[in-house]
Scaffold this active site. Structure first.
Site, PDB file in Angstrom:
ATOM      1  CB  CYS A   1      -1.009  -0.006   1.148  1.00 40.48           C
ATOM      2  SG  CYS A   1      -0.346   0.131   2.798  1.00 40.48           S
TER       3      CYS A   1
ATOM      4  CB  CYS B   1       0.020   1.385  -3.971  1.00 39.56           C
ATOM      5  SG  CYS B   1       0.337  -0.192  -4.750  1.00 39.56           S
TER       6      CYS B   1
ATOM      7  CB  CYS C   1       3.021  -2.786  -7.475  1.00 36.32           C
ATOM      8  SG  CYS C   1       3.705  -4.341  -6.903  1.00 36.32           S
TER       9      CYS C   1
END
Length: 131
Positions: free
Chosen positions: A9, A83, A87
């Site tokens: 996150c 997020c 990633c």
């Protein structure tokens, strides 16, 4: 070899910390667990620590960690929690995106709901990863 899961996150101070703690607890350490944030906070939210303590899991000693390519590469499953595109994507990895409210700035009642939603999702994940 143990399966491995990375929870990500933004601040690594709430959702991903709860998810990592639940996974370690519910898998009885039969799954390697990592958590990280794209912009880690200084510490885990006190209300998150309190909510987990209510269910007998102590995460007071956890420290938010920065998301690295190595952490993603070393994980079989990457679970993102709000997020965005932070990633990195590697071929052959399984990616899940769990849409959950951010516990930051919430009261204990709201955080309990998030905690319990995370537990239910982690229980399903454990069932998929462990025979």
């Amino acid at each position: 070899m143990k399966p491995s899961v990375l929870f990500v996150c933004v601040h690594n101070a709430g959702r991903s910390q709860m998810a990592a703690a639940w996974l370690a607890h519910l898998s009885e350490d039969r799954i390697e667990v990592r958590s990280a944030g794209s912009a880690p906070a200084v510490g885990v939210h006190p209300v998150v620590i309190a909510a987990m303590k209510e269910v007998g899991i102590d995460i007071a000693g956890q420290v938010p960690k920065v998301l690295t390519y190595e952490a993603v590469e070393a994980s079989d499953v990457c679970v993102t929690m709000g997020c965005g595109d932070a990633c990195p994507v590697f071929p052959g990895k399984r990616y899940l995106d769990w849409s959950l409210d951010d516990p930051a700035g919430q009261g204990i009642e709201a955080v309990r709901v998030i905690r319990d939603q995370i537990r239910a999702r982690v229980e399903r994940l454990v069932g998929e990863l462990l025979p």
